[in-house]
Design a protein around this motif. Structure first.
Motif, PDB file in Angstrom:
ATOM      1  N   CYS A  12       0.820  -1.217   0.000  1.00 45.42           N
ATOM      2  CA  CYS A  12       0.000   0.000   0.000  1.00 45.42           C
ATOM      3  C   CYS A  12       0.855   1.269   0.000  1.00 45.42           C
ATOM      4  O   CYS A  12       0.405   2.326  -0.455  1.00 45.42           O
ATOM      5  N   GLU A 214     -11.733   6.065   2.683  1.00 47.34           N
ATOM      6  CA  GLU A 214     -10.836   6.116   3.833  1.00 47.34           C
ATOM      7  C   GLU A 214     -11.457   5.401   5.025  1.00 47.34           C
ATOM      8  O   GLU A 214     -12.677   5.390   5.202  1.00 47.34           O
ATOM      9  N   ARG A 242      -5.086  -0.234   2.167  1.00 46.54           N
ATOM     10  CA  ARG A 242      -5.671   0.958   1.534  1.00 46.54           C
ATOM     11  C   ARG A 242      -5.034   1.206   0.178  1.00 46.54           C
ATOM     12  O   ARG A 242      -3.846   1.512   0.084  1.00 46.54           O
ATOM     13  N   ALA A 244      -4.801   3.641  -2.037  1.00 48.09           N
ATOM     14  CA  ALA A 244      -5.001   5.072  -2.276  1.00 48.09           C
ATOM     15  C   ALA A 244      -4.366   5.489  -3.597  1.00 48.09           C
ATOM     16  O   ALA A 244      -3.243   5.099  -3.902  1.00 48.09           O
ATOM     17  N   ASP A 247      -1.038  10.061  -2.401  1.00 47.17           N
ATOM     18  CA  ASP A 247      -0.501  10.178  -1.049  1.00 47.17           C
ATOM     19  C   ASP A 247      -0.734   8.924  -0.218  1.00 47.17           C
ATOM     20  O   ASP A 247      -1.350   8.973   0.864  1.00 47.17           O
ATOM     21  N   PRO A 248      -0.252   7.773  -0.685  1.00 44.94           N
ATOM     22  CA  PRO A 248      -0.539   6.520   0.027  1.00 44.94           C
ATOM     23  C   PRO A 248       0.023   6.456   1.440  1.00 44.94           C
ATOM     24  O   PRO A 248      -0.589   5.845   2.318  1.00 44.94           O
ATOM     25  N   SER A 250       0.332   8.902   3.661  1.00 40.13           N
ATOM     26  CA  SER A 250      -0.584   9.611   4.560  1.00 40.13           C
ATOM     27  C   SER A 250      -1.868   8.833   4.780  1.00 40.13           C
ATOM     28  O   SER A 250      -2.419   8.810   5.892  1.00 40.13           O
ATOM     29  N   GLN A 251      -2.361   8.195   3.715  1.00 43.44           N
ATOM     30  CA  GLN A 251      -3.587   7.403   3.836  1.00 43.44           C
ATOM     31  C   GLN A 251      -3.373   6.227   4.803  1.00 43.44           C
ATOM     32  O   GLN A 251      -4.240   5.934   5.631  1.00 43.44           O
ATOM     33  N   CYS A 252      -2.234   5.574   4.698  1.00 42.70           N
ATOM     34  CA  CYS A 252      -1.948   4.451   5.602  1.00 42.70           C
ATOM     35  C   CYS A 252      -1.757   4.943   7.034  1.00 42.70           C
ATOM     36  O   CYS A 252      -2.218   4.298   7.986  1.00 42.70           O
ATOM     37  N   GLN A 254      -3.108   7.571   8.338  1.00 41.42           N
ATOM     38  CA  GLN A 254      -4.435   7.927   8.834  1.00 41.42           C
ATOM     39  C   GLN A 254      -5.187   6.685   9.297  1.00 41.42           C
ATOM     40  O   GLN A 254      -5.864   6.687  10.331  1.00 41.42           O
ATOM     41  N   GLY A 255      -5.047   5.590   8.538  1.00 43.13           N
ATOM     42  CA  GLY A 255      -5.717   4.357   8.912  1.00 43.13           C
ATOM     43  C   GLY A 255      -5.197   3.801  10.225  1.00 43.13           C
ATOM     44  O   GLY A 255      -5.975   3.358  11.082  1.00 43.13           O
TER      45      GLY A 255
END
Length: 264
Positions: A12, A214, A242, A244, A247-248, A250-252, A254-255
């Motif tokens: 991811c 998200e 995720r 994404a 911006d993977p 940041s997405q990870c 955030q998760g």
């Protein structure tokens, strides 16, 4: 009480392997899910390679939560079946040597008819893989997918096989995307879940289909799912997965933060 063990599917992050390990540790993962066909391959994992990778993981204070070993078709297809079986067994052995006991794959469409050749092919293959798991100390977990229906067909398959031949890699988003109840499926499959995938989705009525979103912004009832896992004394990882588009990292991150907040 359910303990939070945070996993992350390493792909991811969309980074080179070593860089991804560092990033996973920095954003708070306890463990990683690796791809056993693209990131690390059983044929390449000599004893020296295993020691080297375990040392790298220890340096980043990471463990391997699962090895993903995708195949082109499920275990009910005769196409290259022997290679799929032997490849899965090799991935299981590799996983155990790396301190992990879960290998995940989509087992394929599960037939309704127990008299069908596909059912016989699939159950014989999975029983063979299950016997190998008992010998090597790692297990195959079926990834939930649209093939899983409401969960009852996968439950039927597990119950038909010898005990501890097949377990479940539970992805709640897969049920939303297939217009099924993730909570209902969890009630059916919970006792067999050895890997839980934190992925969210929602039905988009304007598009007429489900879409991944998200973590925390979809229709998944996380409290209900985690509560059922707690009742079953689940001790595995909760793995961020995720895909994404932008911006993977940041997405990870955030998760992982969302998971931590769920357990506060």
């Amino acid at each position: 009480m359910l303990q939070l063990k945070k996993g992350l599917r390493l792909e991811c992050l969309r980074q080179p392997f070593r860089q991804a390990l560092q990033t996973a540790a920095q954003i708070g993962a306890d463990a990683i899910e690796v791809n056993g066909r693209t990131e690390i391959k059983p044929r390449d994992m000599t004893r020296t390679a295993v020691r080297h990778l375990r040392k790298m993981l220890a340096d980043y204070r990471l463990k391997i939560s699962a090895v993903n070993f995708p195949t082109r078709a499920g275990y009910g297809s005769l196409d290259l079946l022997e290679q799929k079986i032997e490849g899965t067994k090799a991935a299981m052995t590799m996983a155990y040597e790396l301190g992990c006991n879960v290998v995940v794959n989509d087992v394929g469409a599960i037939p309704d008819d127990r008299e069908s050749p596909t059912w016989q092919t699939m159950t014989e293959a999975l029983a063979d893989i299950g016997f190998h798991g008992q010998r090597c100390g790692a297990w195959l977990a079926a990834k939930t997918s649209p093939n899983s229906g409401d969960g009852s067909r996968l439950k039927e398959l597990i119950d038909f096989l010898p005990v501890q031949s097949l377990f479940v890699d539970f992805d709640p988003a897969s049920f939303v995307l297939a217009e099924q109840s993730a909570t209902g499926a969890m009630e059916i499959l919970a006792e067999h879940v050895v890997n839980f995938r934190a992925r969210d989705a929602v039905r988009d009525f304007s598009l007429g289909r489900g879409v991944e979103v998200e973590l925390g912004r979809g229709s998944i009832d996380w409290a209900a799912l985690l509560g059922t896992l707690e009742q079953k004394n689940y001790a595995g990882y909760i793995t961020i997965d995720r895909d994404a588009e932008s911006d993977p990292v940041s997405q990870c991150a955030q998760g992982l933060e969302y998971l931590s907040n769920l357990f506060e």
